[in-house]
Write an enzyme that holds these catalytic residues in place. Sequence first.
Site, PDB file in Angstrom:
ATOM      1  N   HIS A  13     -13.090 -14.150  20.053  1.00 41.31           N
ATOM      2  CA  HIS A  13     -13.213 -15.769  19.912  1.00 41.31           C
ATOM      3  C   HIS A  13     -15.057 -15.689  19.678  1.00 41.31           C
ATOM      4  O   HIS A  13     -15.779 -15.028  20.233  1.00 41.31           O
ATOM      5  CB  HIS A  13     -13.068 -16.342  20.995  1.00 41.31           C
ATOM      6  CG  HIS A  13     -13.048 -17.840  21.175  1.00 41.31           C
ATOM      7  ND1 HIS A  13     -14.111 -18.595  21.320  1.00 41.31           N
ATOM      8  CD2 HIS A  13     -12.066 -18.970  20.880  1.00 41.31           C
ATOM      9  CE1 HIS A  13     -13.821 -19.773  21.096  1.00 41.31           C
ATOM     10  NE2 HIS A  13     -12.462 -20.021  21.013  1.00 41.31           N
ATOM     11  N   GLU A  54     -11.643 -20.231  13.053  1.00 37.68           N
ATOM     12  CA  GLU A  54     -12.214 -21.188  13.724  1.00 37.68           C
ATOM     13  C   GLU A  54     -13.606 -21.452  13.355  1.00 37.68           C
ATOM     14  O   GLU A  54     -14.659 -20.732  13.831  1.00 37.68           O
ATOM     15  CB  GLU A  54     -12.217 -20.878  15.319  1.00 37.68           C
ATOM     16  CG  GLU A  54     -10.764 -20.611  15.576  1.00 37.68           C
ATOM     17  CD  GLU A  54     -10.691 -20.874  17.263  1.00 37.68           C
ATOM     18  OE1 GLU A  54      -9.991 -21.710  17.771  1.00 37.68           O
ATOM     19  OE2 GLU A  54     -11.463 -20.193  17.948  1.00 37.68           O
ATOM     20  N   SER A  66     -11.345 -28.392  17.254  1.00 41.61           N
ATOM     21  CA  SER A  66     -11.059 -29.899  17.161  1.00 41.61           C
ATOM     22  C   SER A  66      -9.469 -30.231  16.756  1.00 41.61           C
ATOM     23  O   SER A  66      -9.631 -31.404  16.318  1.00 41.61           O
ATOM     24  CB  SER A  66     -12.110 -30.578  16.626  1.00 41.61           C
ATOM     25  OG  SER A  66     -13.374 -30.437  17.121  1.00 41.61           O
TER      26      SER A  66
HETATM   27  P1  PGA Z   1     -11.344 -26.966  20.645  1.00 36.00           P
HETATM   28  O1  PGA Z   1     -11.527 -25.300  20.742  1.00 36.00           O
HETATM   29  O2  PGA Z   1      -9.884 -27.096  20.133  1.00 36.00           O
HETATM   30  O3  PGA Z   1     -11.772 -27.493  22.003  1.00 36.00           O
HETATM   31  O4  PGA Z   1     -12.303 -27.387  19.570  1.00 36.00           O
HETATM   32  C1  PGA Z   1     -10.850 -24.365  19.957  1.00 36.00           C
HETATM   33  C2  PGA Z   1     -11.083 -23.114  20.223  1.00 36.00           C
HETATM   34  O5  PGA Z   1     -12.209 -22.687  20.508  1.00 36.00           O
HETATM   35  O6  PGA Z   1     -10.126 -22.042  20.310  1.00 36.00           O
END
Ligand code: PGA
Length: 246
Positions: free
Chosen positions: A91, A161, A206
């Site tokens: 991540h 992401e 998001s």
């Molecule tokens: P978020 O995070 O949905 O709060 O933007 C996504 C993630 O980091 O997996």
Amino acid sequence: MRQLVAGNWKMNGVAASLGELAALKAALTSAPCDVLLCPPATLLAQAAAVADGAFAIGGQDCSPQDCGAFTGDISAAMLRDAGASAVILGHSERRQYHGESNALVADKTQAAWRAGLVAIICVGESDAEHEAGKSHPVCHNQISGSVPSTATAANTVIAYEPVWAIGTGKTPTSNEIAAMHAHLRRCLIEAVGAEGRGIKILYGGSVKPSNAAEILNLPEVNGALVGGASLKANDFLGIIAGVKPV
Ligand code: PGA
């Protein structure tokens, strides 16, 4: 391809938060997709007991080592023993705050596989890289460095992401997401061969009930990785409701 909606609680949640998982379970009688929830490691066993098979449970990181003198680390086998069937690896918050390299993410992936866990390998460009028009080469580099060549559709999931979209309320345009997922599909086939056609590619950053259906219906988007909006059962269910029916 059946979609996967995965929730990442990050460093949020104590025993009192398990009520959200009970609410999720109660509402998930016939989910149109696979559902996975990744609570903090301290809650894994309790979360698995609450889920009781209604949805899967995953970890948020694991050690590249199987066992030994690594104080504070958690092995893939420990996650599995606590009830996890998958683990998020690489991540951007691990890459950024813990200096995790592509090579380390690849090692962790092998450790996850040895324990029988599905590895959810995260890639994504930073804000500066996005602004510089380097998103595609950055993600190509992360796929080729983090995804072992023996990855299969059964043991690996990719999550795209964009770092600038995580927790910011900003998302790429639908065209940008579709173009990136098509690019990642090509990168995967280059990295692992024909097996790369079947590996799920999730979008994360998001995702919320109001944008889930549009994102989940884009070509080559095989599900979502959800941070903030996975903390409340109602929000997470609103995202699952956006899944493309198969
Ligand atoms: P978020 O995070 O949905 O709060 O933007 C996504 C993630 O980091 O997996």
